[in-house]
Design a protein around this motif. Structure first.
Motif, short mmCIF file in Angstrom:
data_model
loop_
_atom_site.label_atom_id
_atom_site.label_comp_id
_atom_site.label_asym_id
_atom_site.label_seq_id
_atom_site.Cartn_x
_atom_site.Cartn_y
_atom_site.Cartn_z
N LEU A 161 0.84 -1.21 0.00
CA LEU A 161 0.00 0.00 0.00
C LEU A 161 0.87 1.26 0.00
N LEU A 162 1.91 1.24 0.83
CA LEU A 162 2.80 2.40 0.88
C LEU A 162 3.55 2.56 -0.43
N ALA A 163 4.02 1.45 -1.01
CA ALA A 163 4.74 1.51 -2.28
C ALA A 163 3.85 2.08 -3.38
N GLU A 164 2.60 1.64 -3.44
CA GLU A 164 1.66 2.16 -4.44
C GLU A 164 1.44 3.66 -4.23
N THR A 165 1.35 4.07 -2.98
CA THR A 165 1.18 5.49 -2.68
C THR A 165 2.40 6.28 -3.13
N LEU A 166 3.59 5.74 -2.87
CA LEU A 166 4.83 6.44 -3.22
C LEU A 166 5.08 6.48 -4.72
N ASP A 167 4.37 5.66 -5.47
CA ASP A 167 4.48 5.72 -6.93
C ASP A 167 3.64 6.85 -7.52
N ILE A 168 2.85 7.51 -6.69
CA ILE A 168 2.08 8.68 -7.10
C ILE A 168 2.91 9.91 -6.76
N ALA A 217 2.63 13.19 -6.42
CA ALA A 217 2.23 14.16 -5.39
C ALA A 217 2.27 13.53 -4.00
N ALA A 218 1.89 12.27 -3.91
CA ALA A 218 1.92 11.59 -2.61
C ALA A 218 3.35 11.38 -2.15
N ARG A 219 4.23 11.00 -3.06
CA ARG A 219 5.65 10.82 -2.73
C ARG A 219 6.23 12.14 -2.21
N ALA A 220 5.94 13.22 -2.92
CA ALA A 220 6.45 14.52 -2.51
C ALA A 220 5.95 14.90 -1.13
N ALA A 221 4.67 14.65 -0.86
CA ALA A 221 4.10 14.98 0.45
C ALA A 221 4.77 14.18 1.57
N VAL A 222 5.00 12.90 1.33
CA VAL A 222 5.66 12.06 2.34
C VAL A 222 7.08 12.54 2.57
N LEU A 223 7.83 12.74 1.50
CA LEU A 223 9.23 13.14 1.63
C LEU A 223 9.37 14.53 2.22
N ASP A 277 14.42 10.33 -3.89
CA ASP A 277 13.80 10.64 -5.18
C ASP A 277 14.20 9.65 -6.27
N ASP A 278 15.36 9.02 -6.12
CA ASP A 278 15.84 8.07 -7.13
C ASP A 278 15.32 6.65 -6.94
N LEU A 279 14.65 6.38 -5.84
CA LEU A 279 14.20 5.01 -5.55
C LEU A 279 12.81 4.74 -6.11
N ASP A 280 12.57 3.49 -6.48
CA ASP A 280 11.21 3.10 -6.86
C ASP A 280 10.37 3.05 -5.59
N GLY A 281 9.06 3.02 -5.75
CA GLY A 281 8.15 3.07 -4.61
C GLY A 281 8.37 1.96 -3.60
#
Length: 140
Positions: A74-81, A83-89, A111-115
């Motif tokens: 679930l987290l990986a799928e979120t981080l593949d989005i 805007a969601a990745r940016a918000a988490v980071l 930023d260089d990692l896959d979700g």
């Protein structure tokens, strides 16, 4: 029109329909005799055995018809989005959390990692040795 039911626990004895689980991962390799109590563990766990027991537990849940959602996925799928990745980071890579000298380095690495890999490190943590080279997905 029927409202969509909100998720939640309505009963202590009712049927479990869905559950979110976390499979033990990188975080278990971060346990040491010096931090085990601080991280609220009773002892250092055998990671391979913990994963085996977790997988058996998940299998039992599924055998009973429980829909199992894996937190890491679930987290990986979120981080593949994006805007969601940016918000988490934006919330994780802060001077208060990691120190002012590491913010840019950690953000660039993240930023260089896959979700899936980023999710693993967000849960398991990053140690100094990880920053010596590129981060990569850890084998089970």
């Amino acid at each position: 029109m029927n409202p969509i039911p909100s998720p939640g626990v309505e009963s202590e004895v009712g049927r479990l329909r869905e559950v979110i689980v976390h499979r033990p991962g990188l975080e278990l390799s971060r346990l040491t005799p010096g931090n085990v109590a601080e991280l609220l563990f009773d002892d250092i766990l055998w990671a391979k055995r913990a994963r085996e027991e977790h997988d058996a537990f998940v299998g039992t849940l599924e055998d009973y018809g429980v829909e199992v959602h894996h937190f890491g996925r679930l987290l990986a799928e979120t981080l593949d989005i994006g805007a969601a990745r940016a918000a988490v980071l934006d919330r994780v890579c802060t001077p208060e959390a990691v120190g002012p000298g590491l913010v840019d380095r950690l953000r660039a690495v993240a930023d260089d990692l896959d979700g899936a890999t980023l999710a693993e490190y967000l849960v398991g943590g990053v140690v100094k040795a990880d920053l010596a080279g590129p981060l990569h997905r850890r084998p089970d």
